[in-house]
Enzyme design. Structure first.
Site, short mmCIF file in Angstrom:
data_model
loop_
_atom_site.label_atom_id
_atom_site.label_comp_id
_atom_site.label_asym_id
_atom_site.label_seq_id
_atom_site.Cartn_x
_atom_site.Cartn_y
_atom_site.Cartn_z
N CYS A 1 10.49 7.04 -44.38
CA CYS A 1 9.83 8.04 -43.54
C CYS A 1 9.80 7.64 -42.07
O CYS A 1 9.73 8.50 -41.19
CB CYS A 1 8.41 8.29 -44.03
N HIS B 1 5.60 12.64 -38.31
CA HIS B 1 6.39 12.74 -39.53
C HIS B 1 5.69 13.69 -40.49
O HIS B 1 4.48 13.63 -40.67
CB HIS B 1 6.54 11.36 -40.18
N ASN C 1 8.47 17.39 -47.27
CA ASN C 1 8.70 16.08 -46.65
C ASN C 1 10.18 15.75 -46.78
O ASN C 1 10.68 15.51 -47.88
CB ASN C 1 7.84 15.03 -47.35
#
Length: 335
Positions: A114, A262, A292
């Site tokens: 991530c 993020h 995501n």
């Protein structure tokens, strides 16, 4: 000494939209349950045979290169961030060099999940600052859908992730008041197994072990996440690394024109927004549409925000990420 500026941005997501209601047909879940916990309404999944991590990265890169005004022949280096490469090896960086027809430039793969795009951006920034390279292509691309446990057993993780790619061309900037002002990177490996795909791996169960066991209950090659633990750490580290970047540049929270976090969980982004007392116009979220997308989430969101005119010349833009590893980081950019 130079700064690096983002000269061009692009993103690509598959056309295949998968809604929460679509998932409820194969998993014991529902739209309300997913939105309440994550804020996600839909995500994109590739259709096998049509897209890969590399091909999506190439599509995003072509847009970024065209917008940058930099010729493909003038790209000096490639940095590709992903946790989902087409092959165990080689990584997708060299495949991008091939598919874009670039010169025999170096290609580096970044495996920081991530936080991958922030790490990749930081690496590219250092190369340009020192004068070694002038134009660097940075890509974040992920295919999650083909590696998720799409059953009720895996619903806690599988409803979260989507596929997509984003790219940026970094170029030399001689005006030191503009461009990437600083990047800040951190890791805390003692929590590595709280968000992990354990197998296949050379240090544990390799492909031969998985095949030999042929265990239908084996979950080691599906993502595992200790959700509450990750959430608690994320909100702390997000705050710390944003403040670190601001302090390094003698900036205040009030100087932030746009925060691109993020896209891990809308609840995390909302927590950070509230903590820093930022308005909806100062934070850009698109996890509702894409889920995501790990290393791709920041460049996709950054590109969308720029396309919508939410980022303009002179703005102070803050990028921040937290994820598996644990790793986290931030970048402070004067647009």
């Amino acid at each position: 000494m130079y700064h690096s500026k983002i000269a061009g941005l692009g993103y690509y997501v598959p056309e295949n939209v998968v809604t929460n209601d679509d998932l409820s047909k194969i998993i014991d879940t529902n739209d309300e349950w997913i939105q309440e916990r994550t804020g996600i309404q839909e995500r994109r999944h590739i259709i096998k045979g049509e897209d890969t991590t590399t091909s999506m990265g190439v599509k995003a890169a072509k847009i970024a290169i065209e917008r940058s005004g930099v010729a493909a022949a003038d790209i000096d280096f490639v940095v590709f961030a992903t946790l989902s490469p087409d092959f165990y090896f080689p990584g997708p960086g060299v495949l991008v060099q091939r598919d874009l027809g670039l010169r025999t430039v170096g290609a580096l793969d970044v495996r920081n999940q991530c936080s991958g795009f922030i790490y990749a951006l930081s690496v590219a920034d250092q190369y340009i600052k020192t004068g070694m390279y002038k134009n660097i292509l940075v890509i974040g691309s992920e295919v999650h859908s083909t590696g998720l446990d799409m059953t009720t057993r895996g619903r806690g993780v599988s409803v979260i992730f989507g596929d997509g790619a984003g790219a940026a061309v970094l170029s030399r900037e001689e005006d030191l008041s503009k461009g990437i002002l600083s990047t800040h990177l951190h890791s805390e490996g003692q929590h590595a197994e709280e968000l992990i795909v354990k197998a296949p791996g050379m240090g544990g169960r390799w492909v031969t072990d998985i095949l030999a066991d042929n265990d239908p209950d084996d979950e080691s090659y599906f993502p595992y996440m200790n959700g509450q633990f990750v959430f608690k750490n994320a909100v702390v580290r997000f705050s710390e690394v944003i403040n670190e970047g601001l302090q390094a540049n003698n900036l205040q929270v009030s100087d932030i024109d746009m925060l691109i976090p993020h896209q891990a969980n809308l609840r995390i982004s909302q927590f950070i927004q509230k903590k820093f007392n930022l308005t909806d116009d100062q934070v850009y979220n698109n996890i509702q549409k894409y889920g995501n997308t790990t290393a791709a989430s920041i460049p996709i969101a950054l590109t969308e925000a720029w396309e919508k005119g939410k980022i303009k010349s002179g703005d102070t833009v803050v990028l921040a990420a937290f994820g598996s590893g644990f790793t986290w980081g931030s970048a402070i950019i004067k647009w």
